[in-house]
Design a protein around this motif. Structure first.
Motif, PDB file in Angstrom:
ATOM      1  N   ASP A  13     -36.884 -35.450 -70.639  1.00  0.00           N
ATOM      2  CA  ASP A  13     -36.911 -34.070 -70.179  1.00  0.00           C
ATOM      3  C   ASP A  13     -35.788 -33.277 -70.852  1.00  0.00           C
ATOM      4  OD1 ASP A  13     -34.544 -34.718 -68.870  1.00  0.00           O
ATOM      5  OD2 ASP A  13     -35.477 -34.906 -66.911  1.00  0.00           O
ATOM      6  N   THR A  14     -35.567 -32.065 -70.423  1.00  0.00           N
ATOM      7  CA  THR A  14     -34.592 -31.192 -71.090  1.00  0.00           C
ATOM      8  C   THR A  14     -33.162 -31.688 -70.947  1.00  0.00           C
ATOM      9  OG1 THR A  14     -34.515 -29.805 -69.105  1.00  0.00           O
ATOM     10  CG2 THR A  14     -36.053 -29.155 -70.856  1.00  0.00           C
ATOM     11  N   LYS A  15     -32.910 -32.611 -70.024  1.00  0.00           N
ATOM     12  CA  LYS A  15     -31.584 -33.203 -69.876  1.00  0.00           C
ATOM     13  C   LYS A  15     -31.527 -34.609 -70.455  1.00  0.00           C
ATOM     14  CE  LYS A  15     -30.297 -30.502 -65.788  1.00  0.00           C
ATOM     15  NZ  LYS A  15     -29.819 -30.545 -64.379  1.00  0.00           N
ATOM     16  N   ASN A  16     -32.560 -34.973 -71.212  1.00  0.00           N
ATOM     17  CA  ASN A  16     -32.652 -36.278 -71.877  1.00  0.00           C
ATOM     18  C   ASN A  16     -32.825 -37.435 -70.895  1.00  0.00           C
ATOM     19  OD1 ASN A  16     -32.762 -38.121 -73.974  1.00  0.00           O
ATOM     20  ND2 ASN A  16     -30.545 -38.204 -74.288  1.00  0.00           N
ATOM     21  N   SER A  22     -40.802 -31.129 -78.882  1.00  0.00           N
ATOM     22  CA  SER A  22     -39.921 -31.021 -77.713  1.00  0.00           C
ATOM     23  C   SER A  22     -39.180 -32.321 -77.436  1.00  0.00           C
ATOM     24  CB  SER A  22     -40.726 -30.609 -76.480  1.00  0.00           C
ATOM     25  OG  SER A  22     -41.735 -31.559 -76.184  1.00  0.00           O
ATOM     26  N   ASN A  51     -36.098 -32.037 -79.529  1.00  0.00           N
ATOM     27  CA  ASN A  51     -35.221 -30.997 -78.978  1.00  0.00           C
ATOM     28  C   ASN A  51     -34.537 -31.458 -77.695  1.00  0.00           C
ATOM     29  OD1 ASN A  51     -35.616 -28.909 -80.932  1.00  0.00           O
ATOM     30  ND2 ASN A  51     -37.651 -28.534 -80.075  1.00  0.00           N
ATOM     31  N   ASN A  52     -35.241 -32.245 -76.885  1.00  0.00           N
ATOM     32  CA  ASN A  52     -34.677 -32.677 -75.610  1.00  0.00           C
ATOM     33  C   ASN A  52     -33.590 -33.737 -75.760  1.00  0.00           C
ATOM     34  OD1 ASN A  52     -36.340 -30.898 -74.281  1.00  0.00           O
ATOM     35  ND2 ASN A  52     -37.829 -32.433 -73.628  1.00  0.00           N
TER      36      ASN A  52
END
Length: 596
Positions: A335-338, A220, A223-224
């Motif tokens: 996190d998912t927004k880097n 992850s 991916n992030n």
């Protein structure tokens, strides 16, 4: 391939070679002719020497053709001389049973003839690019590096073909290839007609990531930080962006990113990511020297998998002659927004220009590091203590006062990198902005706003030289007294990245030899770099700046100097000698030119 074998009793072929030819060709012949390469062999026989003499003209013709000479005339003359005419210690000087060996002196003279020039160039592209990307084809033709009238050289021909191929392969056409190429040379007219046909192949698009090599840390993380969108067009630079984003994290020492360029499967080609992980714990130590703060020793301990959740704990301790610094930091994975969320505490003590400044900071930060932009939001508590090194009371005409002062500062920082090369820029600019504010009564002694901006511009000159302009503007703005603003948020100038020719933080409110922090800062610099080689160059520069409490009461300090530049693996190493005009002093400066 020439096989050199001869019994010792028949090895009479001791010889030496002299070559006369035009300078570029002479160097090539001396490095590649068999006759030259084997002249120090002691096991050569007369038959082997004669074979090399018989094939010499053919070898010269083949080598000369690579430099654009297709009609050379080679003349060979062989003399015999006594052994004493050769350099002492040569392996070929030996006595045989029949007496001293005679030395053959081989004179090789090459008349190169006229250079061959390019008469015509035919560049064609077939495939989808021929219908959908004519602009790219025009770019290949426009940037072709071996135009009509240029000298034909094999190395230049190979380079021109590969440059055109890379232009196609870099974007969309990962399977592009050279379908055929020909250099038709007419030795009589000294002309070459060039023809090359590229096949662009199909247009590639990117599919999902296929990650390998992760054992300690979750996929992850990759991916992030992934900036690629499924379905976007293939682009080498976009893959390099992903590679750099992965390596900017704390978890991976290396990353290899690519796709399979199979022309049968161009749609949604999986992006293959292979990573090498750092171990979970790392200890690093080092010693060094900086002209700003003196000799230093440093230790650092990091743990990259706290709570088995890939949280990163980082601790640092650096002891320098004029500075002592310690840091504790705990950061979550992107996190998912880097964005990376972190909490940290640090203690910093500097003893510079008669001022003993001790600063404690603790706070939280939410930061994102991108390919072109960095963004950070923070909330930091400052608690500073400033006093004179001799313990005396501070003068009344300084904005700082003795004692401890605190502030709780919400902050924002933003940086943009718009350069052609992130490590060794030649063109483009860099800009950064830091700002924050504090409100009296909210764990803060005085209300204020702080702004600090930096800008650096690179201008290429000719093929190698560079002009670099930089400036920094800073200010602390408050309606009340600035004496209760933490001193580490105020400004002083001087040093490597400020005004060279002056010691670090030596420009400010100077009172009796002690330099106190001020409310405002402005610096500027102009530098011209001349690069002698790809790795070594020199520079001349002019710096100017000041730090003051009021623009009505200021003195601008200037420095001039020159230095040496070396492109090290991690950035440009700068060795400068600068003259501080106002203080009439010379001062050396050593720095690593990493773009902010």
């Amino acid at each position: 391939m020439l096989v050199l074998s001869c019994a010792a009793e028949s090895a009479h072929a001791a010889y030496q070679v002299d070559i006369s030819a035009p300078a570029p060709l002479e160097k090539l012949l001396k490095a590649n002719l068999d006759l030259v390469r084997y002249q120090d062999r002691s096991d050569l026989g007369d038959e082997q020497l004669q074979f090399m003499l018989d094939t010499l003209s053919e070898q010269v013709t083949q080598l000369a053709a690579t430099e654009g000479y297709f009609s050379p005339v080679t003349t060979v003359k062989v003399d015999s001389v006594a052994p004493t005419t050769r350099a002492a210690g040569n392996a070929a000087l030996s006595a045989t049973a029949s007496g001293a060996t005679m030395i053959k002196h081989v004179h090789v003279q090459v008349e190169a003839g006229p250079l061959t020039k390019i008469a015509s160039v035919d560049i064609e592209v077939v495939g989808i690019a021929a219908q959908q990307d004519t602009q790219r084809i025009d770019t290949i033709r426009r940037n072709w590096s071996l135009p009509v009238g240029a000298t034909f050289r094999q190395e230049s021909w190979d380079q021109a073909k590969n440059e055109g191929l890379e232009t196609l392969q870099q974007h969309k056409y990962a399977a592009a290839r050279i379908a055929n190429s020909q250099a038709a040379v007419d030795p009589d007219d000294q002309q070459a007609d060039l023809s090359i046909h590229y096949d662009s192949g199909p247009r590639f698009t990117l599919g999902p990531l296929q990650i390998s090599g992760t054992r300690r840390y979750p996929e992850s993380i990759i991916n992030n930080v992934n900036p690629l969108a499924v379905g976007e067009e293939y682009d080498v630079n976009r893959l390099l962006t992903l590679q750099r984003q992965i390596q900017n994290t704390a978890y991976f020492s290396n990353a290899i990113v690519g796709i399979d360029n199979d022309p049968e499967h161009p749609d949604m080609a999986p992006v293959k990511v292979q990573v090498t992980e750092y171990p979970i714990q790392r200890i690093r130590t080092g010693i060094g020297y900086a002209t700003d703060t003196g000799a230093q020793v440093e230790g650092r301990y990091s743990h990259y998998n706290v709570f088995n959740r890939a949280w990163v704990f980082d601790s640092q301790l650096r002891i320098e002659q004029k500075r002592q610094y310690g840091l504790l930091n705990l950061a979550m994975p992107p996190d998912t927004k880097n964005f990376v969320n972190s909490v940290s505490s640090s203690w910093d003590r500097t003893t510079l220009e008669g001022v003993d400044l001790r600063s404690f900071r603790t706070g939280i930060k939410r930061a994102r590091t991108g390919e072109l932009y960095d963004t950070a939001y923070s909330l930091t508590y400052y608690r500073d203590e400033l006093q004179q090194e001799n313990g005396a009371t501070l003068p009344t005409d300084t904005i700082v006062t003795q004692g401890k002062h605190q502030a709780l500062v919400p902050g924002f920082s933003w940086a943009r990198r718009n350069v052609d090369n992130p490590i060794f820029p030649r063109q483009g600019n860099l800009f950064s902005l830091e700002t924050g504010f504090a409100i009296k009564g909210v764990v803060t002694d005085q209300t204020f706003t702080r702004v600090d901006t930096r800008f650096k511009q690179y201008f290429p000159v000719a093929k190698r030289d560079i002009v670099i302009l930089r400036t920094e503007l800073g200010g602390v703005f408050t309606r009340g007294s600035a004496s209760e603003v933490p001193a580490s948020l105020l400004f002083r100038a001087g040093g490597n990245d400020s005004v060279r020719g002056y010691s670090y933080d030596s420009i400010g409110n100077e009172q009796n030899g002690t330099v106190y922090p001020t409310k405002y800062l402005v610096t500027g610099s102009a530098e011209y770099q001349h690069w002698l080689t790809q790795s070594w160059g020199g520079a001349v520069f002019y710096d100017i700046g000041t730090a003051a409490d009021s623009w009505n009461n200021r003195t601008f300090y200037s420095g001039v100097g020159a230095g040496v530049r070396w492109r090290s693996p991690v950035g440009s190493l700068n060795l400068d000698l600068a003259y501080g005009v106002q203080k009439q002093q010379f001062r050396p400066h050593i720095s690593l030119g990493i773009a902010f």
